[in-house]
Design an enzyme around this catalytic site. Structure first.
Site, PDB file in Angstrom:
ATOM      1  N   HIS A 145     -33.716 -79.036   0.391  1.00  0.00           N
ATOM      2  CA  HIS A 145     -33.754 -79.824  -0.842  1.00  0.00           C
ATOM      3  C   HIS A 145     -33.474 -81.283  -0.532  1.00  0.00           C
ATOM      4  CE1 HIS A 145     -29.428 -78.896  -0.401  1.00  0.00           C
ATOM      5  NE2 HIS A 145     -29.259 -80.120  -0.888  1.00  0.00           N
ATOM      6  N   HIS A 151     -33.304 -88.125   1.630  1.00  0.00           N
ATOM      7  CA  HIS A 151     -33.726 -87.323   2.774  1.00  0.00           C
ATOM      8  C   HIS A 151     -33.500 -85.835   2.468  1.00  0.00           C
ATOM      9  CE1 HIS A 151     -29.385 -87.837   3.243  1.00  0.00           C
ATOM     10  NE2 HIS A 151     -29.404 -86.657   3.860  1.00  0.00           N
TER      11      HIS A 151
END
Length: 349
Positions: free
Chosen positions: A200, A288
């Site tokens: 995620h 990220h």
């Protein structure tokens, strides 16, 4: 005359030996009948009242507090007028130097003249403190103390099979293969990484939410993002990250395409968090996906391996878009084990 007297005497004797009902039917006036009926009813009412009093007494005795001097006091007061005085009882116990293993009644709370029994420690929240077992969480250490009623929460963009793109071989399957190979390369260099099981992109810090705030926060986030269009996210280039308390080091993949759209979502979330007095996202907003981690601050060791990883996965970062992109069509607000799925609007035309 003698015969008349004898007959009269026999008649009186027969009357005396007859039942009440037989006498009432022939020789009792209407007023006498009403008086007798009233007396019978009063007798029944008094009998029923006495029976209820006995039942109340037995119930009060069964519910007595397990404090010897208190029970003694209750027994006396119940037999008098069912109205006791706790203050005078406590002082009398003190004057008589009564000793007991149970708490003194003078130390127990009193409300409206009645002694209040304290809650058990389990219900009053005074039970044993929570103890974490790191072996049950892949060796991870809690970054903040456990507090009953606080739910560790986070908002993120899921990277899974449902949000992946591609036909046949999907971007999610490609990402899994990349992470497996990267962990293997690091292991050969004596750095043992643990692959992430839930890919995620985090859009918030870890938040501590009280349970009553979860639903309204999810409602506000949903309303704020209702007009945000869906978009695509591309991952590109490895990077190394360390959490704030330096208990874990992460290998991540930076977001290449979709950075500005994600930053817009983060800005909307931060405005909502401020109204709830919750921490906002990091100032640098370096979005990220963390794909693997190792315990402790291992940034220096992992950064030495980045050139090797970049060279090995050069082809991956030049794949067609559909093999390394994900759909940003909804985000998740996860509080504990509860996940609120918040849909974004349709793709911009």
């Amino acid at each position: 005359m003698a015969c008349g007297e004898s007959g009269a005497l026999n008649l009186v004797a027969a009357y005396e030996s007859s039942s009440d009902s037989e006498r009432d039917s022939g020789y009792t006036s209407e007023d006498d009948k009403k008086r007798k009926s009233h007396d019978d009813t009063s007798t029944q009412i008094n009998s029923k009242k006495r029976r209820l009093e006995l039942e109340d007494d037995s119930m009060e005795e069964a519910m007595m507090v397990d404090i010897p001097e208190y029970n003694k006091f209750q027994s006396l007061s119940l037999r008098e007028n069912h109205n006791h005085n706790v203050g005078s009882f406590a002082s009398s116990c003190k004057n008589n130097h009564v000793k007991t293993s149970s708490p003194s009644t003078s130390q127990l709370p009193v409300y409206s003249g009645k002694l209040i029994i304290p809650l058990p420690k389990e219900l009053a929240g005074e039970g044993p403190s929570h103890v974490d077992d790191a072996s049950k969480h892949q060796g991870r250490v809690r970054s903040f103390p456990h507090d009953v009623g606080n739910w560790a929460s986070i908002v993120y963009l899921p990277l899974n099979e449902d949000t992946s793109s591609g036909v046949g071989i999907t971007s999610y399957e490609t990402l899994q293969a990349l992470v497996t190979e990267a962990v293997s390369i690091c292991q050969r260099q004596s750095l043992c990484l643990t692959p992430s099981t839930d890919f995620h992109i985090s859009l918030s810090r870890t938040l501590l939410l009280r349970i009553h705030l979860i639903h309204p926060l999810a409602h506000d986030v949903r309303a704020s993002l209702a007009n945000t269009h869906r978009f695509h996210v591309f991952l590109n280039k490895f990077a190394v990250y360390v959490n704030e308390d330096k208990t874990r080091t992460f290998l991540g993949l930076k977001v290449l395409h979709g950075q500005s759209q994600l930053a817009n979502v983060v800005a909307k979330l931060d405005r909502i968090f401020q109204t709830y007095n919750l921490p906002t996202f990091y100032e640098d907003c370096d979005l990220h996906a963390s794909v693997a981690w190792v315990r402790g601050d291992q940034r220096a060791a992992l950064e030495l391996l980045l050139p090797s990883l970049e060279s090995h996965f050069h082809d991956y970062f030049n794949y067609d878009d559909h093999l390394r992109s994900f759909h940003a069509k909804y985000i998740h607000l996860k509080a504990g084990n509860r996940v609120n799925c918040i849909q974004l609007g349709p793709y911009a035309s």
